[in-house]
Design a protein around this motif. Structure first.
Motif, short mmCIF file in Angstrom:
data_model
loop_
_atom_site.label_atom_id
_atom_site.label_comp_id
_atom_site.label_asym_id
_atom_site.label_seq_id
_atom_site.Cartn_x
_atom_site.Cartn_y
_atom_site.Cartn_z
N ASN A 30 0.80 -1.08 0.00
CA ASN A 30 -0.05 0.04 -0.03
C ASN A 30 1.06 1.46 -0.07
N SER A 31 2.01 1.11 0.54
CA SER A 31 2.79 2.23 0.63
C SER A 31 3.42 2.78 -0.81
N ASN A 34 0.55 4.82 -2.72
CA ASN A 34 0.60 6.26 -2.39
C ASN A 34 -1.02 6.73 -2.71
N LEU A 35 -1.71 5.91 -1.91
CA LEU A 35 -3.50 5.92 -1.95
C LEU A 35 -3.71 6.89 -0.97
N ASP A 36 -4.51 7.60 -0.88
CA ASP A 36 -5.11 8.53 0.07
C ASP A 36 -5.85 7.63 1.33
N LYS A 37 -5.75 7.69 2.53
CA LYS A 37 -6.27 6.92 3.48
C LYS A 37 -7.72 6.83 3.70
N ASP A 38 -8.34 8.06 3.05
CA ASP A 38 -9.78 7.96 3.18
C ASP A 38 -10.32 6.95 2.16
N LEU A 39 -9.60 7.09 1.07
CA LEU A 39 -9.99 6.09 -0.18
C LEU A 39 -9.82 4.54 0.30
N SER A 41 -10.05 3.48 3.19
CA SER A 41 -10.99 2.97 4.16
C SER A 41 -12.28 2.59 3.57
N ASP A 74 -7.88 -2.67 3.93
CA ASP A 74 -6.53 -1.89 3.47
C ASP A 74 -5.31 -2.84 3.94
#
Length: 198
Positions: A30-31, A34-39, A41, A74
């Motif tokens: 996941n690192s 480089n995705l937004d944490k809200d996405l 979730s 995630d």
């Protein structure tokens, strides 16, 4: 490269094939995405699509046998241990069998919660080359060895998943088996006493 003839041909040149795909597990960094944490979730399900020749893809999802996804969506690691299979028919090339291309295009996606747009996100892709297996089955499948049918060849291993920029973002552990059944499938059966009464 020899093309697989999809046009007019004699009916006795047509062969029945079975492709089976099994997804063991999938690891995604996941690192590196480089995705937004809200996405992240909003992830609900991870799916792996296997597309070959001109057919629609075989879609294997982590929720196929569970009813709903289990675990942290995630997460870097997803366990599947499930798969799908597909019967299809093709006509053999006439003349000597030369190498025939057979590439399985694999796409990894993650679905998002209902109402969230986009409804799915492509994580990455890979290509599994089964040309050697396909050509081998065509060469072995002759009238001289019809008693040996079905013929099968397998490919299993860890395949690198790359994003649209060519960066490796994960690994797919999968098993693929390609089988040739010749011109037709013959089964045998018998009736028991209960069947005779019905």
């Amino acid at each position: 490269m020899q093309e697989f003839n999809m046009g007019d041909s004699q009916i006795d040149c047509e062969k029945l094939f079975l492709l089976e795909v099994l997804v063991d597990s999938l690891s995604i960094s996941n690192s590196k995405l480089n995705l937004d944490k809200d996405l992240m979730s909003n992830f609900t399900d991870t799916c792996v699509l296997f597309q070959f020749l001109h057919y629609p893809p075989l879609v294997v999802c982590e929720s196929d046998f569970l009813g709903s996804p289990v675990g942290h969506h995630d997460s870097n690691h997803v366990t599947f241990k499930s798969g799908k299979s597909c019967f299809f028919s093709l006509r053999s090339p006439k003349g000597p069998i030369l190498p025939v291309p057979f590439h399985v295009q694999v796409t990894v996606i993650r679905r998002l919660k209902e109402g969230v747009l986009p409804d799915k996100l492509e994580i990455g892709k890979t290509s599994i080359d089964m040309s050697d297996s396909f050509t081998k089955l065509l060469k072995q499948n002759t009238d001289d060895n019809c008693d040996a049918l079905p013929l099968s060849d397998t490919k299993k291993g860890t395949f690198e998943i790359q994003d649209s920029f060519g960066q490796i973002v994960g690994n797919l552990n999968a098993f693929l088996r390609l089988s040739c059944f010749g011109k037709l499938i013959i089964t045998q059966f018998s009736l028991n006493k209960d069947d005779e009464k019905s």
